[in-house]
Design a protein around this motif. Structure first.
Motif, PDB file in Angstrom:
ATOM      1  N   VAL B 205     -17.079 -32.099 -40.897  1.00  0.00           N
ATOM      2  CA  VAL B 205     -16.110 -32.209 -39.776  1.00  0.00           C
ATOM      3  C   VAL B 205     -15.333 -31.043 -39.945  1.00  0.00           C
ATOM      4  CG1 VAL B 205     -14.202 -33.380 -38.690  1.00  0.00           C
ATOM      5  CG2 VAL B 205     -16.319 -34.460 -39.320  1.00  0.00           C
ATOM      6  N   LYS B 206     -14.819 -30.853 -41.304  1.00  0.00           N
ATOM      7  CA  LYS B 206     -13.727 -29.598 -41.607  1.00  0.00           C
ATOM      8  C   LYS B 206     -14.387 -28.393 -41.371  1.00  0.00           C
ATOM      9  CE  LYS B 206     -11.030 -31.166 -45.505  1.00  0.00           C
ATOM     10  NZ  LYS B 206     -11.064 -30.914 -47.119  1.00  0.00           N
ATOM     11  N   ALA B 207     -15.862 -28.259 -41.717  1.00  0.00           N
ATOM     12  CA  ALA B 207     -16.661 -27.087 -41.357  1.00  0.00           C
ATOM     13  C   ALA B 207     -16.685 -26.627 -39.696  1.00  0.00           C
ATOM     14  CB  ALA B 207     -17.999 -27.082 -41.784  1.00  0.00           C
ATOM     15  N   ALA B 208     -16.960 -27.770 -38.960  1.00  0.00           N
ATOM     16  CA  ALA B 208     -16.545 -27.541 -37.512  1.00  0.00           C
ATOM     17  C   ALA B 208     -15.639 -26.977 -37.020  1.00  0.00           C
ATOM     18  CB  ALA B 208     -17.106 -28.823 -36.909  1.00  0.00           C
ATOM     19  N   ILE B 209     -14.477 -27.697 -37.553  1.00  0.00           N
ATOM     20  CA  ILE B 209     -12.975 -27.170 -37.192  1.00  0.00           C
ATOM     21  C   ILE B 209     -12.925 -25.644 -37.740  1.00  0.00           C
ATOM     22  CG2 ILE B 209     -10.770 -27.531 -37.506  1.00  0.00           C
ATOM     23  CD1 ILE B 209     -11.208 -30.520 -37.408  1.00  0.00           C
ATOM     24  N   PHE B 210     -13.131 -25.378 -38.918  1.00  0.00           N
ATOM     25  CA  PHE B 210     -12.864 -24.038 -39.316  1.00  0.00           C
ATOM     26  C   PHE B 210     -13.898 -23.263 -38.650  1.00  0.00           C
ATOM     27  CE2 PHE B 210     -12.218 -25.815 -44.035  1.00  0.00           C
ATOM     28  CZ  PHE B 210     -11.226 -26.376 -43.513  1.00  0.00           C
ATOM     29  N   GLY B 211     -15.185 -23.664 -38.321  1.00  0.00           N
ATOM     30  CA  GLY B 211     -15.973 -22.618 -37.323  1.00  0.00           C
ATOM     31  C   GLY B 211     -15.407 -22.164 -36.239  1.00  0.00           C
ATOM     32  N   PHE B 212     -14.737 -23.122 -35.526  1.00  0.00           N
ATOM     33  CA  PHE B 212     -14.052 -23.056 -34.093  1.00  0.00           C
ATOM     34  C   PHE B 212     -12.760 -21.838 -34.381  1.00  0.00           C
ATOM     35  CE2 PHE B 212     -10.680 -24.196 -31.316  1.00  0.00           C
ATOM     36  CZ  PHE B 212     -11.408 -24.023 -30.217  1.00  0.00           C
ATOM     37  N   LEU B 213     -12.183 -22.187 -35.527  1.00  0.00           N
ATOM     38  CA  LEU B 213     -11.015 -21.542 -35.766  1.00  0.00           C
ATOM     39  C   LEU B 213     -11.134 -20.115 -35.902  1.00  0.00           C
ATOM     40  CD1 LEU B 213      -8.797 -23.843 -37.767  1.00  0.00           C
ATOM     41  CD2 LEU B 213      -8.303 -23.357 -35.289  1.00  0.00           C
ATOM     42  N   ILE B 214     -12.198 -19.685 -36.940  1.00  0.00           N
ATOM     43  CA  ILE B 214     -12.477 -18.456 -37.106  1.00  0.00           C
ATOM     44  C   ILE B 214     -13.087 -17.780 -35.883  1.00  0.00           C
ATOM     45  CG2 ILE B 214     -14.299 -17.004 -38.201  1.00  0.00           C
ATOM     46  CD1 ILE B 214     -14.336 -19.514 -40.261  1.00  0.00           C
ATOM     47  N   ALA B 215     -14.059 -18.372 -34.880  1.00  0.00           N
ATOM     48  CA  ALA B 215     -14.350 -17.740 -33.839  1.00  0.00           C
ATOM     49  C   ALA B 215     -13.091 -17.477 -32.852  1.00  0.00           C
ATOM     50  CB  ALA B 215     -15.375 -18.604 -33.439  1.00  0.00           C
ATOM     51  N   LEU B 216     -12.404 -18.289 -32.740  1.00  0.00           N
ATOM     52  CA  LEU B 216     -11.176 -18.156 -31.867  1.00  0.00           C
ATOM     53  C   LEU B 216     -10.222 -17.077 -32.222  1.00  0.00           C
ATOM     54  CD1 LEU B 216      -9.421 -19.433 -29.663  1.00  0.00           C
ATOM     55  CD2 LEU B 216      -8.341 -20.737 -31.176  1.00  0.00           C
ATOM     56  N   MET B 217      -9.905 -17.089 -33.511  1.00  0.00           N
ATOM     57  CA  MET B 217      -9.409 -15.775 -34.281  1.00  0.00           C
ATOM     58  C   MET B 217      -9.939 -14.490 -34.029  1.00  0.00           C
ATOM     59  SD  MET B 217      -6.289 -16.840 -35.162  1.00  0.00           S
ATOM     60  CE  MET B 217      -6.388 -18.030 -33.784  1.00  0.00           C
ATOM     61  N   GLY B 218     -11.310 -14.604 -33.996  1.00  0.00           N
ATOM     62  CA  GLY B 218     -11.783 -13.148 -33.973  1.00  0.00           C
ATOM     63  C   GLY B 218     -11.884 -13.040 -32.319  1.00  0.00           C
ATOM     64  N   CYS B 219     -12.298 -13.652 -31.579  1.00  0.00           N
ATOM     65  CA  CYS B 219     -12.179 -13.540 -30.093  1.00  0.00           C
ATOM     66  C   CYS B 219     -10.945 -13.079 -29.512  1.00  0.00           C
ATOM     67  CB  CYS B 219     -12.864 -14.590 -29.417  1.00  0.00           C
ATOM     68  SG  CYS B 219     -14.664 -14.931 -29.649  1.00  0.00           S
ATOM     69  N   TYR B 220      -9.780 -14.008 -30.060  1.00  0.00           N
ATOM     70  CA  TYR B 220      -8.645 -13.652 -29.387  1.00  0.00           C
ATOM     71  C   TYR B 220      -8.027 -12.221 -29.713  1.00  0.00           C
ATOM     72  CZ  TYR B 220      -3.685 -14.210 -28.455  1.00  0.00           C
ATOM     73  OH  TYR B 220      -2.379 -13.766 -28.060  1.00  0.00           O
ATOM     74  N   HIS B 221      -8.158 -11.947 -31.067  1.00  0.00           N
ATOM     75  CA  HIS B 221      -7.502 -10.623 -31.434  1.00  0.00           C
ATOM     76  C   HIS B 221      -8.504  -9.574 -30.900  1.00  0.00           C
ATOM     77  CE1 HIS B 221      -4.175 -12.214 -33.967  1.00  0.00           C
ATOM     78  NE2 HIS B 221      -5.119 -13.107 -34.405  1.00  0.00           N
ATOM     79  N   GLY B 222      -9.616  -9.420 -30.739  1.00  0.00           N
ATOM     80  CA  GLY B 222     -10.442  -8.558 -30.381  1.00  0.00           C
ATOM     81  C   GLY B 222     -10.166  -8.447 -29.158  1.00  0.00           C
ATOM     82  N   TYR B 223      -9.913  -9.468 -28.007  1.00  0.00           N
ATOM     83  CA  TYR B 223      -9.828  -9.650 -26.566  1.00  0.00           C
ATOM     84  C   TYR B 223      -8.517  -8.958 -26.329  1.00  0.00           C
ATOM     85  CZ  TYR B 223     -10.704 -11.290 -21.845  1.00  0.00           C
ATOM     86  OH  TYR B 223     -10.878 -11.378 -20.627  1.00  0.00           O
ATOM     87  N   HIS B 224      -7.461  -8.918 -27.272  1.00  0.00           N
ATOM     88  CA  HIS B 224      -6.297  -8.357 -26.843  1.00  0.00           C
ATOM     89  C   HIS B 224      -6.068  -7.140 -27.772  1.00  0.00           C
ATOM     90  CE1 HIS B 224      -5.966 -12.534 -25.467  1.00  0.00           C
ATOM     91  NE2 HIS B 224      -5.273 -12.081 -24.273  1.00  0.00           N
ATOM     92  N   SER B 225      -7.047  -6.601 -28.307  1.00  0.00           N
ATOM     93  CA  SER B 225      -6.630  -5.212 -28.956  1.00  0.00           C
ATOM     94  C   SER B 225      -6.271  -4.089 -27.905  1.00  0.00           C
ATOM     95  CB  SER B 225      -8.069  -4.897 -29.955  1.00  0.00           C
ATOM     96  OG  SER B 225      -8.928  -4.664 -29.066  1.00  0.00           O
ATOM     97  N   ARG B 226      -5.666  -3.079 -28.449  1.00  0.00           N
ATOM     98  CA  ARG B 226      -5.322  -2.074 -27.548  1.00  0.00           C
ATOM     99  C   ARG B 226      -5.014  -0.775 -28.555  1.00  0.00           C
ATOM    100  NH1 ARG B 226      -5.688  -5.081 -24.126  1.00  0.00           N
ATOM    101  NH2 ARG B 226      -4.181  -5.955 -22.656  1.00  0.00           N
ATOM    102  N   GLY B 227      -5.482   0.327 -27.794  1.00  0.00           N
ATOM    103  CA  GLY B 227      -4.852   1.697 -28.405  1.00  0.00           C
ATOM    104  C   GLY B 227      -6.176   2.087 -29.201  1.00  0.00           C
ATOM    105  N   GLY B 228      -7.310   2.404 -28.877  1.00  0.00           N
ATOM    106  CA  GLY B 228      -8.223   2.875 -29.520  1.00  0.00           C
ATOM    107  C   GLY B 228      -8.800   2.355 -30.838  1.00  0.00           C
ATOM    108  N   ALA B 229      -9.266   3.149 -31.628  1.00  0.00           N
ATOM    109  CA  ALA B 229      -9.787   2.615 -32.964  1.00  0.00           C
ATOM    110  C   ALA B 229      -9.072   2.078 -33.541  1.00  0.00           C
ATOM    111  CB  ALA B 229     -10.484   3.878 -33.695  1.00  0.00           C
ATOM    112  N   GLU B 230      -7.560   2.531 -33.782  1.00  0.00           N
ATOM    113  CA  GLU B 230      -6.508   2.024 -34.830  1.00  0.00           C
ATOM    114  C   GLU B 230      -6.283   0.738 -34.210  1.00  0.00           C
ATOM    115  OE1 GLU B 230      -3.057   4.480 -34.561  1.00  0.00           O
ATOM    116  OE2 GLU B 230      -2.003   3.177 -36.199  1.00  0.00           O
TER     117      GLU B 230
END
Lengths: 264, 261
Positions: B205-230
């Motif tokens: 159960v912990k693993a499922a929640i961790f997997g969700f959180l990891i994907a959420l953070m990866g997607c959220y920060h990627g989706y809202h990235s700005r300003g080229g390579a930096e």
């Protein structure tokens, strides 16, 4: 040209990002079946204007009518049928790295079928259609099997154009179509754009600061400066507009009413 | 006096920033999850991400679990031998692996490997207009890019943790039998006696929640990235740091919920 209601009518469009006012009351009419080119310096809001029409940016004020319907008042779901009628060629092609060229070209067709906006299409049919579209933009259908990263800048633009026209859109947008290309490839892309727009009978808006491109693509040209459309006219008058701002820009003069801040 | 007021004001601003950020992330997750039950479904993206997380993370997770199980056995022996309590080592290893080491270490490994990759991929798509292109091609970017990754993260990590549990115990077994001269049959018997379904279940159960959180953070920060390579680089770092912190925070909270009496 025979329409009386503009295909696209923009009134009083405003957009600011924090204290920076980018669009400050833009008015624009584009008649059906014509091509309008927006020129202007870097950072004058040309791309923001296109993104507002596409619904990618929400304007602060003003209206954007497509066929008489103000699309700024529609919900994202209500906008979908309008978006399905628009094709867009992005400045750098914006091809999807993870997909092959043919999947890029027919992405919109498959997506529209999935969403129920277009006819059903199998992957085999899509691949065949991609070959035909690639031929329309002067490319060998065999290129369809390649990855976008294997293509040159000019080829990526052509693939982007094939993707933009795949759904036979009523409206086409071109964001800096010749930027980063040599003059010959730029002329080739412009020629393909003109051919595609004429063949489809689409209404087109292109933004550029390439004057040769503006003259080749446009039936009408307008200049965006300080957030407003300060001049509109025929491409033949572009270099002799009578407007000092436009003339300075089109001739690339350092002296004139446009002050360039070299520190920014 | 002014210094104290400035400190309190700064603290208040920081709290407000955190609350604002939490609200944005929650809204982003809610929108993405709302697409789970609404067609169209992007099975190919889901399958590709499942393979990327579940299959290609196997070597790093397996090695981490194997060595961690071995280390736990070795460290436990060092301490327990003084009190002639070596018999408890098998129970300690399986408890530590199934309850904590399996989910947390697998989660941290996947956060570093997959969370960073998700953020970089989606961030690059953002700064090269590919996400805007999706919108112009009758495709909702969150439905296409984020929803399948959240589902894949939630499904794949429990599978990885199950593998980590088995290999962690194997690591402890190997060290105890090969290095510390334990009886293999006695170790296995003690391990089976200490194995609790509840421990494994909570770990998954912990693993499922961790997997969700990891994907959420990866997607959220990627989706809202700005300003080229930096900007993409900054988003990738933020995704891994945020996922790791959230993972450890939720690990404590879930442990408290399931195991504190």
């Amino acid at each position: 040209m025979t329409d009386t209601i503009p295909k696209i009518r923009i009134r009083g469009l405003k957009k600011a990002f924090g204290p920076k006012v980018v669009l400050d009351g833009v008015d624009l009419d584009v008649m059906g079946g014509t091509s309008f080119v927006v020129i202007g310096g870097s950072g004058t809001g040309k791309s923001v204007l296109l993104r507002c029409i596409l619904g990618l940016i929400t304007p602060d004020a003003g209206s954007i009518e497509i066929d008489g319907v103000d699309v700024t008042t529609l919900s994202p779901r209500q906008r979908e049928p309008y978006m399905a009628r628009i094709g867009m060629l992005f400045q750098n092609g914006a091809l999807f790295d993870s997909l092959s060229v043919w999947e890029n070209v027919t992405f919109g067709l498959i997506a529209a079928a999935r969403a129920g906006h277009g006819p059903r299409i199998t992957r085999a049919q899509a691949r065949e259609r991609a070959g035909a579209l690639l031929e329309q933009v002067g490319m060998d259908p065999a290129v369809g099997a390649l990855s976008p990263s294997e293509l040159s800048g000019g080829m990526q633009k052509r693939v982007g154009l094939a993707r933009a026209i795949a759904a036979r859109p009523e409206i086409l947008f071109f964001d800096e179509p010749t930027t980063g290309l040599d003059p010959i490839m730029g002329a080739v892309i412009d020629g393909l754009i003109v051919d595609c727009v004429r063949r489809l009978g689409s209404t087109a808006i292109a933004i550029t600061h390439d004057m040769a491109s503006a003259q080749r693509i446009g039936d009408q040209v307008g200049m965006l400066y300080e957030g407003r459309m300060i001049w509109q006219g025929s491409p033949s008058t572009l270099f002799d507009s009578g407007n000092p701002v436009v003339d300075q820009f089109t001739h690339g003069r350092r002296e004139g009413p446009i002050k360039v801040d070299v520190r920014s | 006096m002014n210094g104290i007021l400035d400190f309190i004001a700064g603290l208040g601003r920081a709290v407000l920033d955190i609350v604002r950020m939490a609200g944005r992330v929650a809204l982003f997750a809610a929108v993405a999850l709302s697409h789970v039950v609404r067609p169209p479904f992007y099975w190919r993206t889901l399958w590709g991400t499942l393979v990327e997380i579940g299959y290609f993370s196997l070597p790093v997770v397996a090695l981490t679990a194997l060595f961690s199980g071995g280390v736990i056995a070795l460290q436990s022996y060092t301490g327990f031998a003084q009190y002639h309590a070596q018999n408890a080592i098998a129970g300690i290893v399986i408890l530590a692996v199934t309850r904590e080491l399996g989910p947390v270490l697998a989660g941290l490994m996947v956060a570093g490997r997959v969370g960073a990759a998700m953020s970089a991929e989606i961030g690059t798509m953002r700064v090269t207009d590919q996400i805007d292109a999706l919108s112009t091609l009758s495709t909702n970017p969150i439905k296409y890019l984020v929803t399948p990754r959240l589902v894949a993260g939630t499904l794949a990590l429990p599978f990885l943790v199950l593998v980590a549990d088995i290999l962690g115990v194997l690591g402890g077994f190997t060290v105890c039998v090969m290095k510390l001269d334990f009886s293999a049959s006695a170790y296995i018997t003690a391990t089976i006696a200490s194995l609790k379904v509840m421990d494994v279940t909570v770990g998954l159960v912990k693993a499922a929640i961790f997997g969700f959180l990891i994907a959420l953070m990866g997607c959220y920060h990627g989706y809202h990235s700005r300003g080229g390579a930096e900007g993409v680089g900054a988003a990738t770092t933020a995704a891994v740091v945020a996922a790791s912190i959230l993972l450890l925070t939720f690990d404590y909270l879930l442990t408290d919920v399931f195991f504190s009496q």
